[in-house]
Design a protein around this motif. Structure first.
Motif, PDB file in Angstrom:
ATOM      1  N   ASP A  76      41.641  40.466  48.747  1.00 38.58           N
ATOM      2  CA  ASP A  76      41.709  41.665  49.599  1.00 38.58           C
ATOM      3  C   ASP A  76      43.123  42.226  49.726  1.00 38.58           C
ATOM      4  OD1 ASP A  76      43.040  39.962  51.347  1.00 38.58           O
ATOM      5  OD2 ASP A  76      41.428  39.902  52.835  1.00 38.58           O
ATOM      6  N   GLY A  77      44.066  41.662  48.974  1.00 35.96           N
ATOM      7  CA  GLY A  77      45.433  42.175  48.990  1.00 35.96           C
ATOM      8  C   GLY A  77      46.359  41.468  49.955  1.00 35.96           C
ATOM      9  N   THR A  78      45.828  40.554  50.770  1.00 37.46           N
ATOM     10  CA  THR A  78      46.675  39.844  51.738  1.00 37.46           C
ATOM     11  C   THR A  78      47.094  38.459  51.251  1.00 37.46           C
ATOM     12  OG1 THR A  78      44.804  38.833  52.907  1.00 37.46           O
ATOM     13  CG2 THR A  78      45.505  41.046  53.621  1.00 37.46           C
ATOM     14  N   GLU A  79      46.688  38.102  50.043  1.00 37.12           N
ATOM     15  CA  GLU A  79      46.929  36.754  49.536  1.00 37.12           C
ATOM     16  C   GLU A  79      48.421  36.499  49.291  1.00 37.12           C
ATOM     17  OE1 GLU A  79      43.052  38.203  48.940  1.00 37.12           O
ATOM     18  OE2 GLU A  79      44.867  38.970  47.964  1.00 37.12           O
ATOM     19  N   THR A  80      48.812  35.266  49.526  1.00 39.81           N
ATOM     20  CA  THR A  80      50.143  34.829  49.115  1.00 39.81           C
ATOM     21  C   THR A  80      50.069  33.921  47.891  1.00 39.81           C
ATOM     22  OG1 THR A  80      50.066  32.945  50.626  1.00 39.81           O
ATOM     23  CG2 THR A  80      51.069  34.964  51.446  1.00 39.81           C
ATOM     24  N   LEU A  81      48.881  33.366  47.608  1.00 42.06           N
ATOM     25  CA  LEU A  81      48.706  32.507  46.443  1.00 42.06           C
ATOM     26  C   LEU A  81      47.323  32.720  45.845  1.00 42.06           C
ATOM     27  CD1 LEU A  81      49.553  30.123  44.572  1.00 42.06           C
ATOM     28  CD2 LEU A  81      48.604  28.571  46.308  1.00 42.06           C
ATOM     29  N   VAL A  82      47.288  32.837  44.512  1.00 43.92           N
ATOM     30  CA  VAL A  82      46.022  32.870  43.771  1.00 43.92           C
ATOM     31  C   VAL A  82      46.173  31.906  42.590  1.00 43.92           C
ATOM     32  CG1 VAL A  82      44.347  34.243  42.475  1.00 43.92           C
ATOM     33  CG2 VAL A  82      45.616  35.289  44.365  1.00 43.92           C
ATOM     34  N   THR A  83      45.220  30.984  42.449  1.00 40.57           N
ATOM     35  CA  THR A  83      45.202  30.126  41.265  1.00 40.57           C
ATOM     36  C   THR A  83      43.981  30.464  40.415  1.00 40.57           C
ATOM     37  OG1 THR A  83      44.028  28.357  42.477  1.00 40.57           O
ATOM     38  CG2 THR A  83      46.451  28.222  42.333  1.00 40.57           C
ATOM     39  N   VAL A  84      44.148  30.302  39.105  1.00 45.18           N
ATOM     40  CA  VAL A  84      43.096  30.667  38.156  1.00 45.18           C
ATOM     41  C   VAL A  84      42.956  29.582  37.097  1.00 45.18           C
ATOM     42  CG1 VAL A  84      42.247  32.412  36.543  1.00 45.18           C
ATOM     43  CG2 VAL A  84      43.764  33.099  38.429  1.00 45.18           C
ATOM     44  N   ALA A 135      40.528  38.330  27.274  1.00 41.00           N
ATOM     45  CA  ALA A 135      39.799  38.189  28.535  1.00 41.00           C
ATOM     46  C   ALA A 135      40.682  37.568  29.610  1.00 41.00           C
ATOM     47  CB  ALA A 135      38.544  37.349  28.321  1.00 41.00           C
ATOM     48  N   LEU A 136      41.484  36.583  29.240  1.00 37.67           N
ATOM     49  CA  LEU A 136      42.389  35.959  30.204  1.00 37.67           C
ATOM     50  C   LEU A 136      43.479  36.932  30.658  1.00 37.67           C
ATOM     51  CD1 LEU A 136      42.707  32.449  28.531  1.00 37.67           C
ATOM     52  CD2 LEU A 136      41.688  32.923  30.774  1.00 37.67           C
ATOM     53  N   VAL A 137      43.970  37.732  29.748  1.00 35.15           N
ATOM     54  CA  VAL A 137      44.950  38.756  30.118  1.00 35.15           C
ATOM     55  C   VAL A 137      44.339  39.733  31.113  1.00 35.15           C
ATOM     56  CG1 VAL A 137      46.260  40.747  29.280  1.00 35.15           C
ATOM     57  CG2 VAL A 137      46.345  38.582  28.032  1.00 35.15           C
ATOM     58  N   GLU A 138      43.104  40.117  30.878  1.00 35.69           N
ATOM     59  CA  GLU A 138      42.440  41.038  31.801  1.00 35.69           C
ATOM     60  C   GLU A 138      42.268  40.392  33.178  1.00 35.69           C
ATOM     61  OE1 GLU A 138      40.944  44.471  33.308  1.00 35.69           O
ATOM     62  OE2 GLU A 138      41.970  44.136  31.396  1.00 35.69           O
ATOM     63  N   VAL A 139      41.962  39.108  33.211  1.00 37.72           N
ATOM     64  CA  VAL A 139      41.883  38.403  34.493  1.00 37.72           C
ATOM     65  C   VAL A 139      43.231  38.478  35.207  1.00 37.72           C
ATOM     66  CG1 VAL A 139      41.661  36.136  35.588  1.00 37.72           C
ATOM     67  CG2 VAL A 139      40.006  36.856  33.864  1.00 37.72           C
ATOM     68  N   GLY A 140      44.311  38.160  34.481  1.00 36.51           N
ATOM     69  CA  GLY A 140      45.635  38.192  35.091  1.00 36.51           C
ATOM     70  C   GLY A 140      46.019  39.563  35.609  1.00 36.51           C
ATOM     71  N   HIS A 149      50.963  41.080  46.243  1.00 36.10           N
ATOM     72  CA  HIS A 149      52.019  40.330  46.918  1.00 36.10           C
ATOM     73  C   HIS A 149      51.897  38.818  46.705  1.00 36.10           C
ATOM     74  CE1 HIS A 149      52.859  44.149  48.756  1.00 36.10           C
ATOM     75  NE2 HIS A 149      51.663  44.178  49.319  1.00 36.10           N
ATOM     76  N   ALA A 150      50.919  38.406  45.905  1.00 36.92           N
ATOM     77  CA  ALA A 150      50.636  36.980  45.747  1.00 36.92           C
ATOM     78  C   ALA A 150      51.430  36.364  44.601  1.00 36.92           C
ATOM     79  CB  ALA A 150      49.149  36.775  45.492  1.00 36.92           C
ATOM     80  N   THR A 151      51.715  35.080  44.742  1.00 35.29           N
ATOM     81  CA  THR A 151      52.102  34.265  43.602  1.00 35.29           C
ATOM     82  C   THR A 151      50.824  33.928  42.846  1.00 35.29           C
ATOM     83  OG1 THR A 151      54.002  33.290  44.736  1.00 35.29           O
ATOM     84  CG2 THR A 151      53.074  32.051  42.880  1.00 35.29           C
ATOM     85  N   VAL A 152      50.775  34.292  41.575  1.00 30.71           N
ATOM     86  CA  VAL A 152      49.585  34.051  40.750  1.00 30.71           C
ATOM     87  C   VAL A 152      49.913  32.944  39.754  1.00 30.71           C
ATOM     88  CG1 VAL A 152      47.915  35.042  39.141  1.00 30.71           C
ATOM     89  CG2 VAL A 152      48.872  36.453  40.988  1.00 30.71           C
ATOM     90  N   LEU A 153      49.100  31.905  39.759  1.00 36.04           N
ATOM     91  CA  LEU A 153      49.310  30.761  38.866  1.00 36.04           C
ATOM     92  C   LEU A 153      48.067  30.531  38.013  1.00 36.04           C
ATOM     93  CD1 LEU A 153      50.910  28.158  41.311  1.00 36.04           C
ATOM     94  CD2 LEU A 153      52.103  29.627  39.680  1.00 36.04           C
ATOM     95  N   PHE A 154      48.224  30.642  36.701  1.00 37.33           N
ATOM     96  CA  PHE A 154      47.207  30.129  35.800  1.00 37.33           C
ATOM     97  C   PHE A 154      47.385  28.615  35.715  1.00 37.33           C
ATOM     98  CE2 PHE A 154      46.887  34.476  34.213  1.00 37.33           C
ATOM     99  CZ  PHE A 154      45.540  34.581  33.868  1.00 37.33           C
ATOM    100  N   VAL A 155      46.290  27.895  35.849  1.00 35.13           N
ATOM    101  CA  VAL A 155      46.302  26.432  35.769  1.00 35.13           C
ATOM    102  C   VAL A 155      45.423  26.060  34.581  1.00 35.13           C
ATOM    103  CG1 VAL A 155      45.846  24.274  36.981  1.00 35.13           C
ATOM    104  CG2 VAL A 155      46.495  26.323  38.283  1.00 35.13           C
TER     105      VAL A 155
END
Length: 252
Positions: A76-84, A135-140, A149-155
């Motif tokens: 929703d745009g308020t995240e500080t962290l997203v892992t994938v 497909a992974l690029v599109e996810v990112g 505003h989130a730190t996005v981490l592919f795991v």
């Protein structure tokens, strides 16, 4: 409390690692001790865990899964962290290893046999791999746009197979195919992280010596599912804790 959204497939959901996450769909096979829950607990984050066993990149971006909305809608745009953690089901990684563990006669069974032969066909896996990086690029990119505003981490995926030698009961040719698919998936995940300005948690590299056939495994070997135990060819509790530790170090 800072908001953390976890996206991904069973390698993030943790099927069979007891207990099941409260109020989660049974089909998601989402553990309360998967790496998202462990990270959220350690860092005092408000977790929204939408990981779902069997998920593909399409289930993250556009497709519902057993009635669950596309995972991306949790942002929703308020995240500080997203892992994938995603992509393995797009290329049939764990399914091919499961197919390889079945008796050879199953490849002649009507309907089932054709699916098993496709999973173990190197050309079919190569065709799937050519599509997964985009497909992974599109996810990112989509995660970045929805959670600016989130730190996005592919795991990436924990290592399942030994780096060399046999992995009984799998045939050597199937093990070699599994290694090629795992390496290509690892490269595609890294490339997608770089292309989208996301971070990369290298779980595959960290777990090379903790493959499923090792003395201290972070993943499980092929077999039949047993209630209350980690699913075959998936992370165990030690593996989930190891990935959580890697994520915490990356954030700190």
């Amino acid at each position: 409390m800072k908001r953390y959204v976890a996206l991904g497939s069973s390698m993030a959901a943790g099927p069979g690692i007891a207990p099941r996450a409260d109020s989660s769909p049974r089909a998601a096979q989402r553990s309360a001790r998967n790496y998202p829950h462990l990270v959220a607990s350690a860092l005092a984050l408000d977790l929204v865990d939408v990981t779902y066993s069997g998920a593909t990149t399409a289930h993250v971006l556009t497709d519902s899964q057993r009635g669950a909305r596309p995972q991306i809608e949790a942002l929703d745009g308020t995240e500080t962290l997203v892992t994938v953690t995603i992509g393995g089901n797009d290329v049939g990684y764990v399914p091919l290893l499961f197919a390889a563990s079945l008796p050879r006669w199953t490849r002649s069974v009507p309907l089932l046999g054709s699916r098993l032969r496709d999973l173990l066909d190197p050309e079919a896996r190569e065709r799937a791999l050519t599509e997964v990086e985009a497909a992974l690029v599109e996810v990112g990119r989509t995660v970045r746009s929805r959670a600016p505003h989130a730190t996005v981490l592919f795991v990436d995926y924990l290592t399942l197979l030994p780096p060399a030698g046999p992995a009984p009961p799998l045939a050597d040719s199937d093990v070699a195919l599994g290694r090629r698919v795992a390496a290509a998936l690892r490269r595609a995940t890294a490339a997608a992280a770089e292309a989208t300005g996301a971070g990369l948690v290298r779980a595959a590299e960290a777990s090379v010596e903790h493959h499923a056939w090792s003395s201290q495994p972070w993943t499980t070997r092929p077999g039949l599912p047993v209630p209350g135990r980690p699913a075959p060819l998936h992370p165990n509790a030690q593996g989930m804790q190891a990935v959580a530790d890697l994520i915490e170090r990356a954030l700190r």
